[in-house]
Design a protein around this motif. Sequence first.
Motif, PDB file in Angstrom:
ATOM      1  N   TYR A 122      22.636 -95.758  -0.388  1.00  0.00           N
ATOM      2  CA  TYR A 122      21.371 -95.086  -0.866  1.00  0.00           C
ATOM      3  C   TYR A 122      21.629 -94.669  -2.365  1.00  0.00           C
ATOM      4  CZ  TYR A 122      24.482 -90.677  -0.849  1.00  0.00           C
ATOM      5  OH  TYR A 122      25.294 -89.690  -0.907  1.00  0.00           O
ATOM      6  N   SER A 123      20.667 -94.070  -2.950  1.00  0.00           N
ATOM      7  CA  SER A 123      20.754 -93.692  -4.391  1.00  0.00           C
ATOM      8  C   SER A 123      19.845 -92.479  -4.501  1.00  0.00           C
ATOM      9  CB  SER A 123      20.514 -94.865  -5.634  1.00  0.00           C
ATOM     10  OG  SER A 123      19.150 -95.121  -5.235  1.00  0.00           O
ATOM     11  N   PHE A 124      19.851 -91.901  -5.599  1.00  0.00           N
ATOM     12  CA  PHE A 124      18.792 -90.840  -5.667  1.00  0.00           C
ATOM     13  C   PHE A 124      18.908 -90.409  -7.165  1.00  0.00           C
ATOM     14  CE2 PHE A 124      22.721 -88.207  -4.575  1.00  0.00           C
ATOM     15  CZ  PHE A 124      22.625 -87.194  -5.495  1.00  0.00           C
ATOM     16  N   LYS A 125      17.794 -89.622  -7.559  1.00  0.00           N
ATOM     17  CA  LYS A 125      17.392 -88.891  -8.803  1.00  0.00           C
ATOM     18  C   LYS A 125      17.354 -87.625  -8.795  1.00  0.00           C
ATOM     19  CE  LYS A 125      15.359 -89.465 -13.318  1.00  0.00           C
ATOM     20  NZ  LYS A 125      14.399 -90.392 -14.155  1.00  0.00           N
ATOM     21  N   VAL A 126      17.847 -86.961  -9.755  1.00  0.00           N
ATOM     22  CA  VAL A 126      17.646 -85.429  -9.518  1.00  0.00           C
ATOM     23  C   VAL A 126      16.278 -85.125 -10.260  1.00  0.00           C
ATOM     24  CG1 VAL A 126      18.593 -83.078 -10.466  1.00  0.00           C
ATOM     25  CG2 VAL A 126      20.042 -84.898  -9.754  1.00  0.00           C
ATOM     26  N   GLY A 127      15.769 -84.094  -9.692  1.00  0.00           N
ATOM     27  CA  GLY A 127      14.494 -83.541 -10.294  1.00  0.00           C
ATOM     28  C   GLY A 127      14.523 -82.897 -11.640  1.00  0.00           C
ATOM     29  N   PRO A 128      13.319 -82.404 -11.921  1.00  0.00           N
ATOM     30  CA  PRO A 128      13.116 -81.841 -13.553  1.00  0.00           C
ATOM     31  C   PRO A 128      13.899 -80.469 -13.618  1.00  0.00           C
ATOM     32  CG  PRO A 128      10.999 -81.590 -12.389  1.00  0.00           C
ATOM     33  CD  PRO A 128      12.147 -82.482 -11.351  1.00  0.00           C
ATOM     34  N   LEU A 129      14.144 -79.889 -12.527  1.00  0.00           N
ATOM     35  CA  LEU A 129      14.761 -78.530 -12.662  1.00  0.00           C
ATOM     36  C   LEU A 129      16.475 -78.461 -12.501  1.00  0.00           C
ATOM     37  CD1 LEU A 129      12.085 -76.309 -11.127  1.00  0.00           C
ATOM     38  CD2 LEU A 129      12.333 -76.858 -13.386  1.00  0.00           C
ATOM     39  N   GLY A 130      16.802 -79.783 -12.151  1.00  0.00           N
ATOM     40  CA  GLY A 130      18.133 -79.830 -11.619  1.00  0.00           C
ATOM     41  C   GLY A 130      18.245 -79.612 -10.313  1.00  0.00           C
ATOM     42  N   ALA A 131      19.748 -79.721  -9.693  1.00  0.00           N
ATOM     43  CA  ALA A 131      19.749 -79.317  -8.236  1.00  0.00           C
ATOM     44  C   ALA A 131      21.145 -78.987  -7.895  1.00  0.00           C
ATOM     45  CB  ALA A 131      19.403 -80.830  -7.476  1.00  0.00           C
ATOM     46  N   SER A 132      21.036 -78.051  -7.109  1.00  0.00           N
ATOM     47  CA  SER A 132      22.254 -77.598  -6.297  1.00  0.00           C
ATOM     48  C   SER A 132      22.262 -77.949  -4.987  1.00  0.00           C
ATOM     49  CB  SER A 132      22.483 -75.998  -6.378  1.00  0.00           C
ATOM     50  OG  SER A 132      22.551 -75.667  -7.851  1.00  0.00           O
ATOM     51  N   MET A 133      23.464 -78.864  -4.679  1.00  0.00           N
ATOM     52  CA  MET A 133      23.672 -79.255  -3.137  1.00  0.00           C
ATOM     53  C   MET A 133      24.912 -79.063  -2.612  1.00  0.00           C
ATOM     54  SD  MET A 133      22.205 -83.029  -4.385  1.00  0.00           S
ATOM     55  CE  MET A 133      22.771 -82.933  -5.840  1.00  0.00           C
ATOM     56  N   CYS A 134      24.917 -78.707  -1.148  1.00  0.00           N
ATOM     57  CA  CYS A 134      26.032 -78.803  -0.402  1.00  0.00           C
ATOM     58  C   CYS A 134      26.085 -79.950   0.618  1.00  0.00           C
ATOM     59  CB  CYS A 134      25.838 -77.505   0.322  1.00  0.00           C
ATOM     60  SG  CYS A 134      27.283 -77.222   1.379  1.00  0.00           S
TER      61      CYS A 134
END
Length: 166
Positions: A122-134
């Motif tokens: 898989y791959s992904f791109k971060v949205g326009p406000l950034g992201a915090s993930m756990c």
Amino acid sequence: MNEEFKPVHIPFDDGIARINEALAQVNLELGSRILTSRDTDVVKACNLLVVDELPKGFTKWQLPFSMEAGQFFITSAEPGASVGEHSHPDDGVRFIMAGSIFYDGIELNAGDWMFIPKEKSYSFKVGPLGASMCYCYKCCCAGAALRHAEEVINPSNYVRVRESLR
């Protein structure tokens, strides 16, 4: 997002050893009390557990505990940052805490999650406000060495002293 990403993986037991080494360095005994993300010694341990080999725009650290079959990490990502195609040797789950990521044509927002079966690319791109993930994986997505460079979590801005620790 065509750039391939090759995450560093070490065996689960080596990830546990990494956690134990960080806990020993900050003189913290797991199970001795409830831990919070705002405790001084926990912040110090998290700073030791930073993961260095990441795509541009990402910051990640391992949490200083584990459960029977999982190790936990927090990732902070800048707007527009991306992770190229990659997979993990074991199952994992990613929770979006703030911001968003785009995966396979959909936007996952705060409160969303994705289960990632072992070996599924898989791959992904971060949205326009950034992201915090756990996220939690049965593997350890970090190198074995602890980090002793600059802090990614600034204790003076982040730590709060709980009543029971005064």
